[in-house]
Motif scaffolding. Structure first.
Motif, short mmCIF file in Angstrom:
data_model
loop_
_atom_site.label_atom_id
_atom_site.label_comp_id
_atom_site.label_asym_id
_atom_site.label_seq_id
_atom_site.Cartn_x
_atom_site.Cartn_y
_atom_site.Cartn_z
N HIS A 27 0.81 -1.23 0.00
CA HIS A 27 0.00 0.00 0.00
C HIS A 27 0.84 1.27 0.00
CE1 HIS A 27 -3.49 -2.49 0.60
NE2 HIS A 27 -2.88 -3.11 1.60
N ARG A 28 2.14 1.13 -0.22
CA ARG A 28 3.00 2.30 -0.12
C ARG A 28 2.72 3.34 -1.21
NH1 ARG A 28 8.48 -0.49 2.05
NH2 ARG A 28 7.89 -0.39 4.23
N GLU A 29 2.33 2.87 -2.40
CA GLU A 29 2.02 3.84 -3.47
C GLU A 29 0.82 4.69 -3.07
OE1 GLU A 29 1.74 1.57 -7.12
OE2 GLU A 29 3.60 2.51 -7.78
N LYS A 30 -0.14 4.03 -2.42
CA LYS A 30 -1.34 4.78 -1.98
C LYS A 30 -0.93 5.83 -0.96
CE LYS A 30 -4.20 0.77 -2.69
NZ LYS A 30 -4.28 -0.52 -2.05
N THR A 31 -0.07 5.42 -0.02
CA THR A 31 0.39 6.37 1.00
C THR A 31 1.12 7.54 0.34
OG1 THR A 31 0.67 4.52 2.48
CG2 THR A 31 1.74 6.56 3.13
N MET A 32 1.98 7.21 -0.63
CA MET A 32 2.73 8.26 -1.31
C MET A 32 1.80 9.22 -2.03
SD MET A 32 5.49 9.72 -1.99
CE MET A 32 7.04 8.92 -1.85
N LEU A 33 0.71 8.67 -2.60
CA LEU A 33 -0.25 9.53 -3.29
C LEU A 33 -0.95 10.46 -2.29
CD1 LEU A 33 -1.63 10.34 -5.91
CD2 LEU A 33 -3.34 8.57 -5.50
N GLY A 168 9.00 0.14 -10.18
CA GLY A 168 9.02 -1.33 -10.01
C GLY A 168 10.24 -1.80 -9.24
N ARG A 169 11.34 -1.03 -9.34
CA ARG A 169 12.56 -1.46 -8.63
C ARG A 169 12.76 -0.69 -7.33
NH1 ARG A 169 16.33 -0.62 -13.76
NH2 ARG A 169 15.44 -2.21 -15.11
N ARG A 170 11.66 -0.25 -6.76
CA ARG A 170 11.76 0.53 -5.52
C ARG A 170 12.51 -0.25 -4.46
NH1 ARG A 170 6.37 1.39 -5.96
NH2 ARG A 170 5.93 0.21 -4.07
N ASN A 171 13.40 0.48 -3.79
CA ASN A 171 14.16 -0.17 -2.72
C ASN A 171 14.15 0.74 -1.51
OD1 ASN A 171 16.07 -1.47 -1.12
ND2 ASN A 171 17.78 -0.45 -2.18
N GLY A 179 21.33 7.48 1.82
CA GLY A 179 21.83 7.97 0.54
C GLY A 179 20.99 9.13 0.04
N GLY A 180 19.68 9.00 0.18
CA GLY A 180 18.77 10.06 -0.26
C GLY A 180 18.97 11.34 0.53
N LEU A 181 19.14 11.18 1.84
CA LEU A 181 19.33 12.38 2.67
C LEU A 181 20.61 13.12 2.29
CD1 LEU A 181 18.11 11.08 6.15
CD2 LEU A 181 17.15 12.99 4.86
N ALA A 182 21.66 12.36 1.98
CA ALA A 182 22.92 13.00 1.58
C ALA A 182 22.71 13.82 0.30
CB ALA A 182 24.00 11.94 1.37
N VAL A 183 21.96 13.28 -0.65
CA VAL A 183 21.69 14.01 -1.90
C VAL A 183 20.78 15.21 -1.62
CG1 VAL A 183 20.71 13.82 -4.23
CG2 VAL A 183 21.98 11.91 -3.27
N PHE A 184 19.78 15.00 -0.76
CA PHE A 184 18.85 16.09 -0.42
C PHE A 184 19.61 17.26 0.21
CE2 PHE A 184 16.17 18.32 2.64
CZ PHE A 184 15.12 18.71 1.84
N GLY A 244 13.24 11.40 -3.43
CA GLY A 244 12.79 10.19 -4.10
C GLY A 244 13.53 8.98 -3.58
N ARG A 245 14.87 9.13 -3.45
CA ARG A 245 15.68 8.00 -2.98
C ARG A 245 15.31 7.62 -1.55
NH1 ARG A 245 21.83 8.50 -4.64
NH2 ARG A 245 20.85 8.91 -6.64
N CYS A 246 14.99 8.63 -0.72
CA CYS A 246 14.58 8.34 0.66
C CYS A 246 13.37 7.40 0.68
CB CYS A 246 14.19 9.63 1.39
SG CYS A 246 15.59 10.62 1.86
N PHE A 247 12.49 7.54 -0.34
CA PHE A 247 11.28 6.72 -0.38
C PHE A 247 11.46 5.51 -1.32
CE2 PHE A 247 9.93 10.77 1.21
CZ PHE A 247 9.04 10.44 2.22
N GLY A 248 12.70 5.29 -1.73
CA GLY A 248 13.00 4.09 -2.51
C GLY A 248 13.04 4.28 -4.02
N TYR A 249 12.74 5.48 -4.51
CA TYR A 249 12.72 5.72 -5.96
C TYR A 249 14.09 6.25 -6.40
CZ TYR A 249 7.60 5.56 -5.64
OH TYR A 249 6.30 5.18 -5.41
#
Lengths: 457, 377
Positions: A27-33, A168-171, A179-184, A244-249
């Motif tokens: 249900h993560r996509e729903k949450t993200m929406l 589809g390759r969300r991690n 990693g996402g926070l460092a980029v952010f 995006g990376r923080c949420f796996g994208y």
């Protein structure tokens, strides 16, 4: 609400991350929406309503286009939906549309990211029509593609096919969050330390009458503007990519150290890559089959670059800026230009980019031309007390700015990666990220955000 | 190794963010957040709902003053002289907002309309801010903006206030005595002495002889006043300010002071609020600094009444007028939500003095709104 605000970093983001992490994977996509809708609502419910309506129209249009792609009905729907999408963007972005002075529009918040929303929607429709991807049946996934909050403000802009692959390759893991926070934080630093500080230099020059500007001041202002635009756009792109990376994208980066490139074509291949790729994919590649002559191709390339320039400012200046860069890129195909040594290429590229920046920054073409004349010393003053003061105050940040935005930085990073220093840098990354986040927090603590935006894309 | 450092980054940064979020949330629970008055329409249309949440969140941000101070210290250590729009020198803090200045549209016509509507004499004093008078301390590009344009704003406004309004040239008076302690070092506003220097001229235009400076007993009420500019940086190289109060022992006495605050609550008070010297904003010592309406009755028997319509500059000026009028009423447009006549009828006053800082004249349309209200009445 923008990424570079205390409310986002210390309010919305941790709440979103917590909610996302406790949601079951299915249900993560729903949450993200839901989170993205809340983010959109920060621009006002009316704006969110318009975006929702646009999503629904695009969803339905995509399905119809797919079903009737070979018939006239499919083409008609495609044309209509593209016109509707572009109309919505014009409605919000063009300041001097007839009748736009009414109270209704003045009271509606500007939805940041409307340009990326539109480009994504139009790209999707064309992809469906060309059969590059199937029309999406899942309204949640489709809505998320258009308004997902990490990529809403200034990208990253990806085609629907790529988005599906990334989705589809969300991690989503502790590593992806780190990693996402460092980029952010890197994006935040670019915005707050790079763009905002250089904007002070630029506005100091701009506040002086062009007729009284010394050549040095004019060059400093132009250089500050160029770097400021780079840091703002790449800063927001990095923040989006990091989120995006923080949420796996895993979205791709939008800039690759473009300033001080050795050729205009190289500059174009590193500057706002996904936006320029969009124009190549959906406009150039559609027109090129009908342009047999080389000179006609060059003309089309320049015109499309003009359109890309227009997207930044929605003014004739933006279009002219794009046309100049596009024309220069086309001219580079000439053998005589190709044979120029690397150093000459870097010099003319820098000059063209800097002067195009002057046009982009101006309110009118004539104003920009007077500014360029001031750069060439038309005011009979090479340097004055203002220019010396500004040079003394900003020389360090200008040097650092040019270094980190250019190929020099890329090469240095590559060298570091091959050496032992890489492990030291890697080990220090968590502390450096935290220190920069604390510094940026201090810088935002008075006003609550860094809301200065040169482009409201 | 990258995975390990990413995990450490996640733990460190998320821990830091969550800690701050929790502390800020506690502050919000304690203090609450004021939402915009026009709730639904703000939510629907212009995004002001979220802007006000953002502003409340920032105000409640944990250890905010320390963060602001840290920002200024880092900026200063890196050689940055402008922090949060404040130019920091060893001598004073100056407003360095790099924005072009222009009087709020309609100010002149609103004042002229007021002067036409009422029989009494109307006076206008536009006061430069400290950046307007000490602009030469700013970097050249900023001094051009703040000095000339503040002066230009005043000159332009005065040129529009043709007949019917008597203009007071406070700019040149203050510029002439700028070597003295006429402006606070940590604030945009003038000191008691700065107000006195302008009073000497104003009161003659109002038809009185000024009280000589040496007739006043001056009391240093506090020497630790840190003004608005300090609150933007929480850091300064210069000394805090002194707040003086002026009392003319042999002169007329204040018999009654009545104030109405912006919520409409009426209360009696003293001319100077000495307790404010221990409060957060020591400038509130001056009469009417926190009120929408402030009335002073004195033992002066000339039966002359003065209406003062002013901003933050007016409270430091008011005590000098006490010796000349039997009644003075001060109205602060920014703290009044209704019209003037809710508080006072201008026809009851034979003189009206408008006294505003140049910054208020540029930024705020409250005066225009207030006078528009009079026009309608």
């Amino acid at each position: 609400m923008i990424y570079s605000s205390l409310l986002f970093i210390y309010g919305f983001f941790p709440a979103a991350l917590l909610l996302y992490s406790v949601t079951p994977r299915l249900h993560r996509e729903k949450t993200m929406l839901v989170l993205s809708i809340i983010f959109c609502c920060s621009f006002g419910l009316f704006t969110a309503g318009i975006l929702t309506l646009s999503i629904l129209l695009n969803y339905v249009a995509g399905r119809i286009t797919e079903r009737f792609s070979s018939g006239a009905a499919g083409k008609a729907v495609l044309c209509l939906i593209i016109l509707a999408d572009i109309a919505v963007m014009f409605l919000f972005r063009a300041d001097d549309l007839p009748g736009k002075t009414g109270e209704l529009f003045l009271s509606i918040a500007y939805p940041l990211g409307i340009s990326f929303f539109t480009l994504s929607a139009v790209g999707y429709q064309l992809d469906v029509f060309r059969g590059r991807c199937s029309a999406e049946h899942d309204i949640i996934r489709f809505s998320l593609y258009l308004i997902m909050f990490p990529k809403l403000i200034m990208g990253p802009l990806v085609s629907y096919g790529n988005y599906l692959r990334i989705s589809g390759r969300r991690n989503f893991s502790i590593g992806s969050i780190g990693g996402g926070l460092a980029v952010f934080v890197r994006g935040l630093v670019k915005k707050l330390i790079g763009a905002d500080l250089l904007y002070m230099l630029y506005s100091a020059v701009r506040s002086t009458d062009t007729g009284e500007l010394s050549a040095l001041s004019a060059w400093l202002g132009a250089a500050a503007y160029l770097l400021c635009v780079y840091f703002e756009l790449s800063g927001f792109s990095d923040m989006g990519t990091g989120l995006g990376r923080c949420f796996g994208y895993s979205f791709p980066a939008a800039f690759r150290h473009p300033v001080l490139s050795s050729r205009i074509t190289k500059f174009l291949s590193r500057w706002h890559m996904q936006v320029l790729h969009w124009f190549r994919r959906y406009i150039l590649e559609e027109i090129f089959p009908y342009t047999p002559h080389r000179w006609l191709k060059a003309l089309v390339t320049a015109a499309v670059c003009g359109m890309a320039g227009f997207l930044y400012t929605f003014t004739p200046n933006g279009m002219v800026c794009g046309l100049i860069i596009g024309a220069a890129a086309a001219a580079e195909q000439l053998p005589a230009v190709r044979r120029l040594p690397r150093a000459s290429g870097a010099a003319y590229t820098f000059i063209i980019i800097l002067f195009s920046g002057v046009i982009l920054s101006g309110d009118t073409i004539t104003g920009s031309l007077s500014y360029m004349l001031a750069m060439l010393g038309s005011n009979h003053s090479l340097a004055d007390s203002l220019s010396l003061y500004l040079l003394g105050s900003y020389v360090l940040i200008l040097i650092i700015g040019f270094f980190v935005s250019s190929e020099l930085m890329r090469r240095s990073l590559q060298r570091v990666r091959r050496s032992r220093l890489y492990y030291i840098a890697l080990a220090a990354e968590p502390v450096i990220t935290l220190a920069f986040l604390a510094l940026c927090t201090a810088m935002m603590s008075y006003s609550g955000s860094s809301a200065m935006l040169m482009f409201k894309l | 190794m990258k995975r390990i450092t990413d995990a450490i980054t996640a733990i460190l940064v998320c821990g830091f963010v969550l800690l701050i979020t929790a502390a800020t949330a506690l502050n919000i629970i304690k203090g609450g957040i004021a939402l915009p008055g026009s709730g639904i329409s703000a939510l629907l249309s212009d995004g002001s709902f979220v802007r006000s949440i953002s502003s409340g969140f920032t105000d409640s941000f944990t250890e905010r003053l320390e963060w602001i101070s840290a920002d200024a210290r880092i900026g200063s250590a890196l050689g940055e002289s402008i922090v949060n729009g404040v130019y920091m020198t060893d001598e004073r803090l100056l407003d360095a907002e790099n924005t072009p200045k222009k009087a709020f549209p309609g100010t002149a016509s609103a004042v002229l309309g007021f002067a036409e509507r009422y029989d009494g004499a109307v006076y206008f004093a536009a006061i430069p801010t400290s950046a307007g008078v000490y602009g030469e301390l700013l970097p050249e590009y900023l001094s051009t903006l703040s000095t000339n344009t503040e002066k230009q704003v005043i000159d332009e406004l005065y040129s529009q206030l043709e007949t019917g309004v008597r203009k007071i040239d406070a700019y040149n008076i203050l510029k002439m005595v700028s070597d003295n302690y006429i402006y606070f070092r940590t604030d945009n506003k003038w000191t008691g002495y700065g107000a006195y220097c302008v009073y000497r001229t104003v009161v003659q235009k109002l038809g009185f002889q000024p009280i000589a400076y040496d007739k006043y007993t001056i009391e240093h009420l506090t020497d630790s006043f840190c003004g608005e500019l300090y609150s933007k940086t929480r850091y300064m190289k210069c000394k805090p300010d002194i707040i003086d109060i002026y009392e003319y022992t042999g002169g007329a006495e204040v018999t009654e002071c009545t104030a109405i605050d912006s919520d409409g609550r009426e209360y009696s008070c003293e001319l100077y609020d000495r307790s404010a010297a221990q409060g957060e904003d020591m400038y509130n010592i001056y009469p009417g600094a926190v009120s929408a309406y402030f009335r002073i009755k004195t033992t002066v028997t000339n039966d002359r009444r003065l209406l003062v319509i002013g901003d933050d500059f007016a409270p430091a000026f008011l005590p000098f007028l006490v010796q000349h009028y039997s009644e003075i009423v001060m109205l602060s447009p920014e703290k009044i939500s209704g019209g003037i006549t809710q508080y006072a009828d201008p026809d009851d006053f034979e003189q009206t003095l408008f006294l505003f800082g140049a910054d208020t004249l540029c930024q705020s349309g409250e005066l225009v709104r207030l006078l528009d209200d009079v026009k309608e009445e």
